[in-house]
Design a protein around this motif. Sequence first.
Motif, PDB file in Angstrom:
ATOM      1  N   CYS A 289       9.065  -9.350 -57.451  1.00 39.29           N
ATOM      2  CA  CYS A 289       9.463  -9.997 -58.700  1.00 39.29           C
ATOM      3  C   CYS A 289       8.817 -11.368 -58.813  1.00 39.29           C
ATOM      4  O   CYS A 289       8.265 -11.896 -57.845  1.00 39.29           O
ATOM      5  N   ARG A 301      11.951 -11.680 -62.924  1.00 43.36           N
ATOM      6  CA  ARG A 301      11.302 -10.580 -63.636  1.00 43.36           C
ATOM      7  C   ARG A 301      10.810  -9.570 -62.595  1.00 43.36           C
ATOM      8  O   ARG A 301       9.887  -9.856 -61.831  1.00 43.36           O
ATOM      9  N   GLU A 308      14.437  -2.556 -64.031  1.00 41.57           N
ATOM     10  CA  GLU A 308      15.692  -2.857 -64.710  1.00 41.57           C
ATOM     11  C   GLU A 308      16.878  -2.708 -63.774  1.00 41.57           C
ATOM     12  O   GLU A 308      17.784  -3.558 -63.742  1.00 41.57           O
ATOM     13  N   ALA A 311      16.938  -5.531 -61.302  1.00 43.81           N
ATOM     14  CA  ALA A 311      17.373  -6.774 -61.927  1.00 43.81           C
ATOM     15  C   ALA A 311      18.890  -6.849 -61.957  1.00 43.81           C
ATOM     16  O   ALA A 311      19.488  -7.894 -61.661  1.00 43.81           O
ATOM     17  N   GLU A 312      19.552  -5.730 -62.281  1.00 41.67           N
ATOM     18  CA  GLU A 312      21.011  -5.728 -62.319  1.00 41.67           C
ATOM     19  C   GLU A 312      21.592  -5.921 -60.914  1.00 41.67           C
ATOM     20  O   GLU A 312      22.567  -6.654 -60.722  1.00 41.67           O
TER      21      GLU A 312
END
Length: 329
Positions: A289, A301, A308, A311-312
Amino acid sequence: MSIKDRLAAKAASIGTSPRVQKADDDLPGRPKTAPGQLMASFPLLAEKERELQSAMRRIEELETAGVGSSQEIAIETLVEVPGRRRVLSDEEYKELRANLENNPLVHPIVYRPLGDGRNEIISGNNRVAIYRDDLNRSTIRGVAFAGTDAEVELGAAFSNLLAPALPDFEKYRQFKRIQQNLGLSQADITRMSGLAQSHVARILSFENLPDAAKEVVASKPHKLGGTAAARFASLAQQGRVEEVIKAISALVNSVDMTQERALALASPSRPKAGRPSVVTINAGKRKLCDVSVRSGVVGLRFSGKDGEAMAEEWAERIAKFIRAEIDGK
């Protein structure tokens, strides 16, 4: 269609479009009802219409008058009315001076005999000034104008308003002269000039500039247009009076200053957002990231098809870490 043509087209409607009475016009003896006010206004409007149409006819006649219908008039007898002379740019003045020096006067000036040996200049103030001050001439070709004070004022104002490339500030000065000397409203000026209401309102926005700023613009009126003046006026009404005066002074007195740059000088400064610092975190040879920091915001990011979900997951981990740090203090 020219202003002159639109002026003629609009003139016929003035007598049937009475001005709306303001609240402060409610004086003793004045009709209180709308029909009464309408009937009382007819004589004034009719008189205004007659004076306007008479001035229009005289303007047309004098505009088409050639040197053959004019006569030499002694320059020393000519009297200039303050505020009537159009302010020319340096380039315009030089061009006019060169033209008058090398060519006969094609368009005679227009004047009104005052009956005491003096003659009031109605149009042609700059031509007279150049003949007198630069060319040392003692006479100039002119055409006499016979009319009422209102006709003279309208003739003087519209001889300037019909000039090509007239700066917006000069239009404003002429509009203000008409308002002050003849008691006309903004709506009256809109009908008489044939200009759009928004155009007239934009020109009259110069009125809302600080007096010091208007004095600066008056020296070089071509430097500031009506659109920019309206924006400066809005800034002044927001309390940025000193900033507006300084910005307009810089615009008028600088060679390369643009209206947009001057407006930026007068506008509230906005803090520039710094470029985000970015750190890339790799998991072995694979990029995991990017971590960025900007204006107090930390961003993660994640790349790849699982970005996704990751990221969570990391959002939860970071939240637990922060809570643990807080609880441990």
